[in-house]
Design a protein around this motif. Sequence first.
Motif, PDB file in Angstrom:
ATOM      1  N   GLU A   1       0.850  -1.179   0.000  1.00  0.00           N
ATOM      2  CA  GLU A   1       0.000   0.000   0.000  1.00  0.00           C
ATOM      3  C   GLU A   1       0.889   1.233   0.000  1.00  0.00           C
ATOM      4  OE1 GLU A   1      -3.366   0.267  -0.099  1.00  0.00           O
ATOM      5  OE2 GLU A   1      -3.468  -1.890  -0.364  1.00  0.00           O
ATOM      6  N   GLY A   2       0.591   2.167  -0.838  1.00  0.00           N
ATOM      7  CA  GLY A   2       1.379   3.393  -0.919  1.00  0.00           C
ATOM      8  C   GLY A   2       0.554   4.584  -0.476  1.00  0.00           C
ATOM      9  N   LYS A   3       1.159   5.452   0.303  1.00  0.00           N
ATOM     10  CA  LYS A   3       0.438   6.614   0.793  1.00  0.00           C
ATOM     11  C   LYS A   3       0.089   7.570  -0.347  1.00  0.00           C
ATOM     12  CE  LYS A   3       0.611  10.103   4.376  1.00  0.00           C
ATOM     13  NZ  LYS A   3       1.368  10.695   5.466  1.00  0.00           N
ATOM     14  N   PHE A   4       0.992   7.690  -1.309  1.00  0.00           N
ATOM     15  CA  PHE A   4       0.780   8.648  -2.387  1.00  0.00           C
ATOM     16  C   PHE A   4       0.514   7.955  -3.723  1.00  0.00           C
ATOM     17  CE2 PHE A   4       3.489  10.732   0.764  1.00  0.00           C
ATOM     18  CZ  PHE A   4       2.657  11.782   1.105  1.00  0.00           C
ATOM     19  N   ARG A   5      -0.023   6.754  -3.675  1.00  0.00           N
ATOM     20  CA  ARG A   5      -0.344   6.014  -4.896  1.00  0.00           C
ATOM     21  C   ARG A   5      -1.534   6.676  -5.581  1.00  0.00           C
ATOM     22  NH1 ARG A   5       0.273   0.065  -4.320  1.00  0.00           N
ATOM     23  NH2 ARG A   5       2.327   0.936  -4.319  1.00  0.00           N
TER      24      ARG A   5
ATOM     25  N   SER B   1      -4.987   7.266  -7.704  1.00  0.00           N
ATOM     26  CA  SER B   1      -6.236   6.510  -7.795  1.00  0.00           C
ATOM     27  C   SER B   1      -6.346   5.892  -9.188  1.00  0.00           C
ATOM     28  CB  SER B   1      -7.423   7.436  -7.544  1.00  0.00           C
ATOM     29  OG  SER B   1      -7.559   8.344  -8.622  1.00  0.00           O
TER      30      SER B   1
ATOM     31  N   GLU C   1     -11.469  10.391   0.847  1.00  0.00           N
ATOM     32  CA  GLU C   1     -10.047  10.495   0.579  1.00  0.00           C
ATOM     33  C   GLU C   1      -9.313   9.171   0.803  1.00  0.00           C
ATOM     34  OE1 GLU C   1      -8.555  13.131  -0.774  1.00  0.00           O
ATOM     35  OE2 GLU C   1     -10.524  14.070  -0.864  1.00  0.00           O
ATOM     36  N   CYS C   2     -10.027   8.088   1.055  1.00  0.00           N
ATOM     37  CA  CYS C   2      -9.348   6.818   1.300  1.00  0.00           C
ATOM     38  C   CYS C   2      -8.891   6.195  -0.021  1.00  0.00           C
ATOM     39  CB  CYS C   2     -10.246   5.850   2.064  1.00  0.00           C
ATOM     40  SG  CYS C   2     -11.617   5.227   1.087  1.00  0.00           S
ATOM     41  N   ASP C   3      -8.129   5.132   0.039  1.00  0.00           N
ATOM     42  CA  ASP C   3      -7.571   4.481  -1.148  1.00  0.00           C
ATOM     43  C   ASP C   3      -8.527   3.398  -1.636  1.00  0.00           C
ATOM     44  OD1 ASP C   3      -5.751   3.860  -3.125  1.00  0.00           O
ATOM     45  OD2 ASP C   3      -4.688   2.421  -1.859  1.00  0.00           O
TER      46      ASP C   3
ATOM     47  N   HIS D   1     -11.808  -1.579  -1.125  1.00  0.00           N
ATOM     48  CA  HIS D   1     -10.395  -1.287  -1.332  1.00  0.00           C
ATOM     49  C   HIS D   1      -9.816  -2.094  -2.476  1.00  0.00           C
ATOM     50  CE1 HIS D   1      -9.563   1.289   2.083  1.00  0.00           C
ATOM     51  NE2 HIS D   1     -10.460   0.590   2.715  1.00  0.00           N
TER      52      HIS D   1
ATOM     53  N   CYS E   1     -14.712  -0.394   3.166  1.00  0.00           N
ATOM     54  CA  CYS E   1     -14.166   0.535   4.147  1.00  0.00           C
ATOM     55  C   CYS E   1     -15.329   1.285   4.779  1.00  0.00           C
ATOM     56  CB  CYS E   1     -13.177   1.489   3.470  1.00  0.00           C
ATOM     57  SG  CYS E   1     -13.934   2.658   2.337  1.00  0.00           S
TER      58      CYS E   1
END
Length: 146
Positions: A8-12, A14, A119-121, A142, A136
């Motif tokens: 999982e990447g914080k700045f991946r 969308s 704002e979630c992934d 997800h 989620c």
Amino acid sequence: MSMPNIPEGKFRPSMKETIIDLLESIALEEIALSHLLNAEAEKIQALVGKDLDFPSCPSNEEIFKFNHQTSKFLEVIVMKEWLLLRKLDDVIFLNGELKPLCSKGEHDDCDCDYDCGCECDCIEYVPCKCIEEEPCKCRHYHRGRK
């Protein structure tokens, strides 16, 4: 052999941003190809001349070689265009995968929901509730969870 796990990447980006990036890359490649074709057209015009009088007085052999090189160049451009078409087809297919698995009205008890703008992934659309996945807090599913 199992599939690799992508952390999982914080700045991946969308999925929507990824599709936009892919379409932009196709457009930029098309622009580059148009510049190459324009340069080749200018080479042809320089050889032939404005008045079609061949100002450099090339021999028949030189004209034949030039024609052969131009033909090979155009073959490469056509192959690249075919690859870009395949890439576009894949992007269109990928974009179609983001659509809901069912739409309201297809199932009597379906409670499908669309993007809440969180704002979630998570992916943009929610599958039908009959699919067993863990949502989620905003009821989005997800990426990567099965």
